[in-house]
Design a protein around this motif. Structure first.
Motif, PDB file in Angstrom:
ATOM      1  N   LEU A   1       1.004  -0.971   0.323  1.00  0.00           N
ATOM      2  CA  LEU A   1      -0.062  -0.239  -0.025  1.00  0.00           C
ATOM      3  C   LEU A   1       0.909   1.627   0.706  1.00  0.00           C
ATOM      4  O   LEU A   1       0.404   2.193  -1.337  1.00  0.00           O
ATOM      5  CB  LEU A   1      -1.112  -0.092   1.355  1.00  0.00           C
ATOM      6  CG  LEU A   1      -2.121   1.281   1.462  1.00  0.00           C
ATOM      7  CD1 LEU A   1      -2.928   0.653   0.174  1.00  0.00           C
ATOM      8  CD2 LEU A   1      -2.967   1.058   2.579  1.00  0.00           C
ATOM      9  N   ILE A   2       2.099   1.260   0.900  1.00  0.00           N
ATOM     10  CA  ILE A   2       2.761   2.377   0.493  1.00  0.00           C
ATOM     11  C   ILE A   2       4.025   2.372  -0.145  1.00  0.00           C
ATOM     12  O   ILE A   2       3.704   3.470  -1.317  1.00  0.00           O
ATOM     13  CB  ILE A   2       3.565   2.500   2.495  1.00  0.00           C
ATOM     14  CG1 ILE A   2       2.324   2.467   3.138  1.00  0.00           C
ATOM     15  CG2 ILE A   2       4.803   3.466   2.647  1.00  0.00           C
ATOM     16  CD1 ILE A   2       3.395   2.670   4.886  1.00  0.00           C
TER      17      ILE A   2
ATOM     18  N   ALA B   1      -5.271   1.512  -6.741  1.00  0.00           N
ATOM     19  CA  ALA B   1      -6.714   0.801  -6.356  1.00  0.00           C
ATOM     20  C   ALA B   1      -6.946  -0.225  -6.009  1.00  0.00           C
ATOM     21  O   ALA B   1      -7.180  -0.012  -4.845  1.00  0.00           O
ATOM     22  CB  ALA B   1      -7.850   1.348  -7.535  1.00  0.00           C
ATOM     23  N   PRO B   2      -6.999  -1.587  -6.413  1.00  0.00           N
ATOM     24  CA  PRO B   2      -6.887  -2.630  -6.757  1.00  0.00           C
ATOM     25  C   PRO B   2      -6.894  -3.383  -5.186  1.00  0.00           C
ATOM     26  O   PRO B   2      -6.994  -4.023  -4.078  1.00  0.00           O
ATOM     27  CB  PRO B   2      -6.960  -3.468  -7.468  1.00  0.00           C
ATOM     28  CG  PRO B   2      -5.799  -2.651  -8.784  1.00  0.00           C
ATOM     29  CD  PRO B   2      -6.082  -1.176  -7.689  1.00  0.00           C
TER      30      PRO B   2
ATOM     31  N   ILE C   1      -8.337  -1.181  -1.897  1.00  0.00           N
ATOM     32  CA  ILE C   1      -9.667  -2.039  -1.592  1.00  0.00           C
ATOM     33  C   ILE C   1      -8.975  -3.984  -1.555  1.00  0.00           C
ATOM     34  O   ILE C   1      -9.621  -4.382  -0.364  1.00  0.00           O
ATOM     35  CB  ILE C   1     -10.184  -1.882  -3.089  1.00  0.00           C
ATOM     36  CG1 ILE C   1     -10.776  -0.278  -2.772  1.00  0.00           C
ATOM     37  CG2 ILE C   1     -11.868  -2.234  -2.813  1.00  0.00           C
ATOM     38  CD1 ILE C   1     -10.870  -0.012  -4.623  1.00  0.00           C
ATOM     39  N   GLY C   2      -8.940  -4.457  -2.112  1.00  0.00           N
ATOM     40  CA  GLY C   2      -7.740  -5.006  -1.900  1.00  0.00           C
ATOM     41  C   GLY C   2      -7.530  -6.118  -0.487  1.00  0.00           C
ATOM     42  O   GLY C   2      -8.359  -7.330  -0.053  1.00  0.00           O
ATOM     43  N   THR C   3      -6.917  -5.399   0.328  1.00  0.00           N
ATOM     44  CA  THR C   3      -6.564  -5.486   1.151  1.00  0.00           C
ATOM     45  C   THR C   3      -7.944  -5.394   1.851  1.00  0.00           C
ATOM     46  O   THR C   3      -7.595  -6.160   3.353  1.00  0.00           O
ATOM     47  CB  THR C   3      -5.437  -4.457   2.312  1.00  0.00           C
ATOM     48  OG1 THR C   3      -4.493  -4.153   0.638  1.00  0.00           O
ATOM     49  CG2 THR C   3      -4.956  -3.989   3.714  1.00  0.00           C
ATOM     50  N   GLY C   4      -8.690  -4.568   2.029  1.00  0.00           N
ATOM     51  CA  GLY C   4     -10.081  -4.963   2.879  1.00  0.00           C
ATOM     52  C   GLY C   4     -10.904  -6.108   3.384  1.00  0.00           C
ATOM     53  O   GLY C   4     -11.447  -6.481   3.757  1.00  0.00           O
TER      54      GLY C   4
ATOM     55  N   VAL D   1     -14.292   5.303  -1.208  1.00  0.00           N
ATOM     56  CA  VAL D   1     -14.037   6.596  -1.377  1.00  0.00           C
ATOM     57  C   VAL D   1     -13.187   7.603  -1.339  1.00  0.00           C
ATOM     58  O   VAL D   1     -12.708   7.725  -2.295  1.00  0.00           O
ATOM     59  CB  VAL D   1     -15.081   7.217   0.258  1.00  0.00           C
ATOM     60  CG1 VAL D   1     -14.876   8.408  -0.330  1.00  0.00           C
ATOM     61  CG2 VAL D   1     -16.228   6.785  -0.139  1.00  0.00           C
ATOM     62  N   LEU D   2     -11.729   7.219  -0.960  1.00  0.00           N
ATOM     63  CA  LEU D   2     -10.521   7.324  -0.973  1.00  0.00           C
ATOM     64  C   LEU D   2      -9.671   6.977  -2.298  1.00  0.00           C
ATOM     65  O   LEU D   2      -9.221   8.123  -3.408  1.00  0.00           O
ATOM     66  CB  LEU D   2      -9.362   6.846  -0.158  1.00  0.00           C
ATOM     67  CG  LEU D   2      -9.636   8.243   1.739  1.00  0.00           C
ATOM     68  CD1 LEU D   2      -8.661   7.648   2.583  1.00  0.00           C
ATOM     69  CD2 LEU D   2      -9.092   9.179   1.191  1.00  0.00           C
ATOM     70  N   ASN D   3     -10.339   5.938  -2.305  1.00  0.00           N
ATOM     71  CA  ASN D   3      -9.902   5.990  -4.018  1.00  0.00           C
ATOM     72  C   ASN D   3     -10.191   6.410  -4.759  1.00  0.00           C
ATOM     73  O   ASN D   3      -9.531   6.291  -6.320  1.00  0.00           O
ATOM     74  CB  ASN D   3      -9.200   3.994  -4.823  1.00  0.00           C
ATOM     75  CG  ASN D   3      -8.699   3.637  -3.399  1.00  0.00           C
ATOM     76  OD1 ASN D   3      -7.161   2.960  -3.949  1.00  0.00           O
ATOM     77  ND2 ASN D   3      -8.871   2.727  -2.296  1.00  0.00           N
TER      78      ASN D   3
END
Lengths: 312, 58
Positions: free
Chosen positions: A181-182, A230-231, A234-237, A252-254
């Motif tokens: 992510l980072i 983005a994926p 979101i995939g981390t979620g 929302v952020l993506n």
């Protein structure tokens, strides 16, 4: 006693404590503390609060030490760039050799202490992070390739992984995803900065993408990395560190981040100069919120778990 | 007058440095002491017991 040689200018060796603290890049350290703490608290295994506190402190000291080594090596670049000209070495407050000594000493100290306080897996990751930032990024990549930010971004991506390793003693899918992510966030973040700070990098001879390939290519790169990010975010979620709170925040952020990247991609230089890079600056500001809120959401999920609310 | 100001500035910087290093050393001693206490009191506990205590503490 003669007072003829005394003057009010800062002399090397006469720095105040604050000047040495500034060598450790406190702003970067605050990001390191936050992401490492999130990694540690999101892990499925609990850590004694005092060990957790000490571990995050040693990770921060290690991050600060690599910042001091970066300032020692990059003193010539920092002197030229407006953004960095007031740093302790170019401003003459701290001697470069002092910065080197502080960087090396604190690096060894932080790694050994983290090993003793938590475990040697976390200490090894911290040692690798310091090496990666000080040697691979600062000494090698930064002056050599316009991909410096892409690969060098890995150094800033390690802290949550180290925090996770403090708790679990290992590496897992979740910690790798926090790292990614980072890692994927760093290029669009810094390239947006480079778009409105181009003159600085040019004068310093740092091969930023804006300097070597032009702004149009940089704008395209920002869009591509934002699409790839983005994926991943979101995939981390969908993993054990995610949940409804994280997923909502991430979607929302993506969407906002993608919208900003598209706007940057569609603009030309004339439009950007006309409004003084307003879109680029707002994208840069959003990128800061993007990372903070993603990790904040991971923290929220971890905090809600004991009440049966966090996670899926 | 000028001499006094200059001397004062240099001493101020030195004293801030000395005070800062002193505080860092004091914090370091406190940390090593705290870590020793935590580690020693947990000798003999299994990871499961440590986890249970941790969750109880939360």
């Amino acid at each position: 006693m003669s007072d003829a040689s005394l003057n009010t200018q800062a002399q090397p060796g006469e720095a105040g404590f604050g000047d040495y603290f500034a060598l450790l890049k406190p702003r970067v350290m605050s990001l390191v503390v936050f992401t490492a703490l999130v990694g540690l608290l999101a892990a499925p295994i609990g850590v004694h609060p005092f060990i957790a506190f000490c571990s995050v402190l040693f990770i921060a000291v290690g991050g600060g030490a690599s910042g001091a080594l970066n300032m020692w090596w990059d003193a010539d670049i920092d002197e030229v760039m407006k953004r960095t000209a007031s740093r302790p070495i170019p401003s003459g407050k701290v001697d470069p050799q002092e910065a080197l000594a502080i960087g090396v000493t604190l690096s060894v100290f932080a790694v050994v202490m983290l090993g003793l306080a938590a475990n040697w897996m976390a200490a090894g990751l911290l040692a690798f992070t310091i090496f990666f930032y000080a040697v691979v990024y600062t000494m090698w990549l930064k002056r050599w390739t316009p991909q410096n930010i892409v690969i060098g971004g890995a150094a800033g991506a390690f802290p949550p992984m180290i925090g996770w390793a403090v708790a679990t003693g290992g590496v897992s899918v979740e910690s790798v995803l926090m790292f990614m992510l980072i890692f994927m966030w760093t290029p669009p973040h810094f390239w947006a900065l480079a778009l409105f700070m181009k003159a600085d990098y040019e004068e310093a001879g740092v091969p930023m993408l804006t300097v070597t390939h032009g702004r149009k290519v940089t704008r395209r790169h920002i869009l591509v990395y934002t699409i790839l990010l983005a994926p991943l975010a979101i995939g981390t979620g969908l993993t054990s560190i995610g949940g409804p709170v994280y997923m909502t925040v991430s979607v929302v952020l993506n969407a906002l981040f993608l919208l900003g990247a598209v706007k940057i991609w569609r603009r030309d230089e004339d439009a950007a100069q006309a409004d003084k890079y307003r879109t680029e600056k707002s994208f840069f500001g959003l990128s800061l919120m993007y990372l903070f809120l993603h990790f904040g959401a991971i923290l929220a999920e971890a905090a809600l778990k004991p009440y049966g609310l966090g996670g899926w | 007058m000028g001499f006094e100001n200059v001397e004062h500035e240099l001493h101020k910087r030195r004293s801030s440095r000395n005070l800062g290093v002193g505080l860092v050393l004091a914090v370091f001693i406190a940390i090593v002491f705290g870590l020793t206490v935590v580690k020693v009191t947990r000798i003999g506990e299994t990871p499961a017991q440590q986890q249970q205590q941790q969750q109880g503490g939360n």
